[in-house]
Design a protein around this motif. Structure first.
Motif, PDB file in Angstrom:
ATOM      1  N   SER A 168       0.847  -1.185   0.000  1.00  0.00           N
ATOM      2  CA  SER A 168       0.000   0.000   0.000  1.00  0.00           C
ATOM      3  C   SER A 168       0.887   1.242   0.000  1.00  0.00           C
ATOM      4  O   SER A 168       1.695   1.433   0.923  1.00  0.00           O
ATOM      5  N   PHE A 169       0.733   2.047  -1.047  1.00  0.00           N
ATOM      6  CA  PHE A 169       1.530   3.264  -1.177  1.00  0.00           C
ATOM      7  C   PHE A 169       0.758   4.458  -0.641  1.00  0.00           C
ATOM      8  O   PHE A 169      -0.433   4.618  -0.897  1.00  0.00           O
ATOM      9  N   GLN A 170       1.449   5.291   0.089  1.00  0.00           N
ATOM     10  CA  GLN A 170       0.887   6.551   0.563  1.00  0.00           C
ATOM     11  C   GLN A 170       0.897   7.576  -0.567  1.00  0.00           C
ATOM     12  O   GLN A 170       1.591   7.397  -1.579  1.00  0.00           O
ATOM     13  N   PRO A 171       0.118   8.656  -0.456  1.00  0.00           N
ATOM     14  CA  PRO A 171       0.161   9.700  -1.499  1.00  0.00           C
ATOM     15  C   PRO A 171       1.546  10.336  -1.588  1.00  0.00           C
ATOM     16  O   PRO A 171       2.315  10.349  -0.617  1.00  0.00           O
TER      17      PRO A 171
ATOM     18  N   GLY B 109       5.763   2.871   0.421  1.00  0.00           N
ATOM     19  CA  GLY B 109       4.883   1.719   0.290  1.00  0.00           C
ATOM     20  C   GLY B 109       5.183   0.708   1.379  1.00  0.00           C
ATOM     21  O   GLY B 109       6.325   0.257   1.523  1.00  0.00           O
ATOM     22  N   LEU B 110       4.179   0.334   2.170  1.00  0.00           N
ATOM     23  CA  LEU B 110       4.332  -0.611   3.263  1.00  0.00           C
ATOM     24  C   LEU B 110       3.595  -1.903   2.957  1.00  0.00           C
ATOM     25  O   LEU B 110       2.622  -1.929   2.192  1.00  0.00           O
TER      26      LEU B 110
ATOM     27  N   VAL C 148       6.352  -8.849   1.982  1.00  0.00           N
ATOM     28  CA  VAL C 148       6.806  -7.892   0.987  1.00  0.00           C
ATOM     29  C   VAL C 148       7.564  -6.771   1.691  1.00  0.00           C
ATOM     30  O   VAL C 148       7.077  -6.200   2.667  1.00  0.00           O
ATOM     31  N   ALA C 149       8.752  -6.462   1.219  1.00  0.00           N
ATOM     32  CA  ALA C 149       9.564  -5.430   1.855  1.00  0.00           C
ATOM     33  C   ALA C 149       8.986  -4.052   1.557  1.00  0.00           C
ATOM     34  O   ALA C 149       8.385  -3.822   0.505  1.00  0.00           O
ATOM     35  N   ALA C 150       9.159  -3.156   2.500  1.00  0.00           N
ATOM     36  CA  ALA C 150       8.721  -1.778   2.294  1.00  0.00           C
ATOM     37  C   ALA C 150       9.556  -1.124   1.196  1.00  0.00           C
ATOM     38  O   ALA C 150      10.712  -1.488   0.962  1.00  0.00           O
ATOM     39  N   LYS C 151       8.952  -0.158   0.522  1.00  0.00           N
ATOM     40  CA  LYS C 151       9.599   0.513  -0.594  1.00  0.00           C
ATOM     41  C   LYS C 151       9.509   2.022  -0.427  1.00  0.00           C
ATOM     42  O   LYS C 151       8.608   2.534   0.238  1.00  0.00           O
ATOM     43  N   MET C 152      10.446   2.698  -1.054  1.00  0.00           N
ATOM     44  CA  MET C 152      10.430   4.159  -1.115  1.00  0.00           C
ATOM     45  C   MET C 152      10.646   4.585  -2.558  1.00  0.00           C
ATOM     46  O   MET C 152      11.601   4.137  -3.199  1.00  0.00           O
ATOM     47  N   GLN C 153       9.761   5.436  -3.042  1.00  0.00           N
ATOM     48  CA  GLN C 153       9.860   5.947  -4.404  1.00  0.00           C
ATOM     49  C   GLN C 153      10.117   7.441  -4.366  1.00  0.00           C
ATOM     50  O   GLN C 153       9.550   8.163  -3.535  1.00  0.00           O
TER      51      GLN C 153
END
Length: 423
Positions: A183-186, A203-204, A243-248
């Motif tokens: 789930s990605f935050q705005p 994204g968490l 699923v690993a957290a992500k940063m975009q």
């Protein structure tokens, strides 16, 4: 300026600064919200490295101080331990918090809320707000996820909350036991204005299941974070395959919005003290060289856009990210802190931090040489240059002294010669 005179000026120029009257019809916030009869835990997920706040939403009115309790998700109830003593709050200076340390050295209680500085995956667990009598009022199911992936989006596209399905686990054709997704935050606002900046979204990992533990979810709640205590122990593979957290990150550039001019009294006070109305709050920090240093932007929160500048040079995540394949010595971690690994004397200078697209603070850093046990002054790399500067200064002062002495002697000799000629 004498302190008494400064206080008098503040009193007359800003009278509203020293007085506050609580409205009579304002009711106590804790009196409006009753504690649940059956203690449940509110799920909260954050990215590792952030400084987070867990408010105690309810407590009896007669309770004047709270005690926060902590327990790991897989530990038994008897493993629950108090994070404070039973005599009040444990205060902590966040400036002295190391970048990585035990939980006991990274928390503080302020106005009944628990603050955890630079939270890590080991801080995940159950947090309960209670009293010294071990009465429990409110609980949190905290999940700290560590980001393992950083992606850059060069094209500017409108960002919204999105979910990415990853994995479904079921038994044959029956309904899946759970469903993993990200789930990605705005997208955050542009972290700078007037100059090129960056936007970030996180994204968490979350899990959807109808078999969540009843104490860790609300009515009809079927979604929690992957590291939550609501995940049944039978889903042990979730923690191993989660699923690993992500940063975009993507680039951006916006214009600075016009700001309302400050009041005339504030302008007059700042001018009298020698500052202009656009001055930023200035912080001074001294740190020994050769040790890890972490700078945090004052007032920053996990959902805010934070940026850093070293003097006039911007520090971008694309070049100084802790998730890069080859992280540099100076980098930004996932909690938006500026990290020096380690700090060196050449790092001394002025640093600016941005909050929500505006410059928020100025930090003047001085990294000084720290000599450890068994080290001599001559072993320092700057010792030859320091000796050279001292000798040059001594030579210049000696030359000036000799020039003054000989000049005075010459003037006296000419004066004596003139008097002898007249006689």
């Amino acid at each position: 300026m004498p302190p008494l005179l400064l206080l008098l000026l503040l009193f007359f120029l800003l009278p509203g600064l020293w007085s506050y009257e609580a409205p009579e019809d304002k009711q106590d916030v804790f009196a409006r919200r009753a504690c649940p009869a059956f203690l449940t835990f509110t799920n909260a997920a954050y990215l590792a490295g952030v400084t987070l706040e867990l408010p105690c939403h309810c407590k009896p009115e007669q309770v004047r101080s709270v005690v926060w309790f902590f327990r790991k998700h897989l530990d038994a109830s008897r493993e629950t331990r108090a994070l404070t003593d039973h005599h009040g709050n444990k205060l902590l200076d966040p400036r002295r918090v190391p970048h990585s340390g035990a939980l006991q050295s990274r928390f503080s209680i302020r106005l009944f809320s628990l603050l955890i500085f630079r939270a890590g995956p080991d801080d995940s667990g159950v947090y309960i707000c209670g009293s010294a009598r071990k009465d429990f009022f409110y609980g949190y199911d905290l999940d700290i996820q560590e980001a393992r992936m950083l992606s850059f989006t060069p094209r500017l596209t409108p960002g919204t909350v999105s979910t990415t399905p990853k994995e479904r686990i079921g038994l044959g054709s029956a309904r899946p036991l759970y469903w993993l997704f990200t789930s990605f935050q705005p997208w955050s606002v542009c972290d700078r204005c007037g100059v090129p900046g960056e936007q970030v979204r996180v994204g968490l990992c979350y899990i959807h299941s109808h078999f969540l533990h009843v104490r860790y979810r609300r009515a009809n709640q079927t979604v929690v974070s992957c590291g939550s205590g609501a995940v049944p122990t039978a889903f042990g593979q979730v923690r191993r395959r989660s699923v690993a957290a992500k940063m975009q990150v993507k680039s951006c550039q916006v214009t600075c919005p016009p700001q309302a001019p400050p009041s005339s009294r504030i302008v007059a006070l700042m001018a009298f003290l020698g500052y202009n109305s656009a001055s930023l709050p200035v912080f001074y920090l001294n740190h020994p060289a050769g040790r890890v240093l972490t700078l945090g932007c004052p007032g920053a929160r996990p959902n805010m856009a934070v940026a850093w500048d070293q003097g006039s040079e911007p520090i971008y995540r694309s070049e100084h990210s802790s998730l890069s394949a080859t992280p540099a010595r100076l980098l930004m971690d996932t909690g938006h802190h500026l990290l020096f690994r380690p700090a060196k004397t050449q790092d001394s200078g002025v640093y600016y931090c941005w909050l929500q697209g505006h410059r928020a603070a100025e930090i003047r850093l001085l990294v000084y040489a720290h000599l450890g046990r068994g080290q001599s002054v001559t072993s320092h790399p700057d010792f030859p240059a320091a000796v050279n500067n001292v000798l040059r200064s001594y030579a210049v002062m000696t030359s000036v002294f000799c020039l003054l002495v000989f000049g005075r002697a010459g003037v006296r000799h000419l004066r004596d010669a003139g008097e002898t000629h007249v006689d």
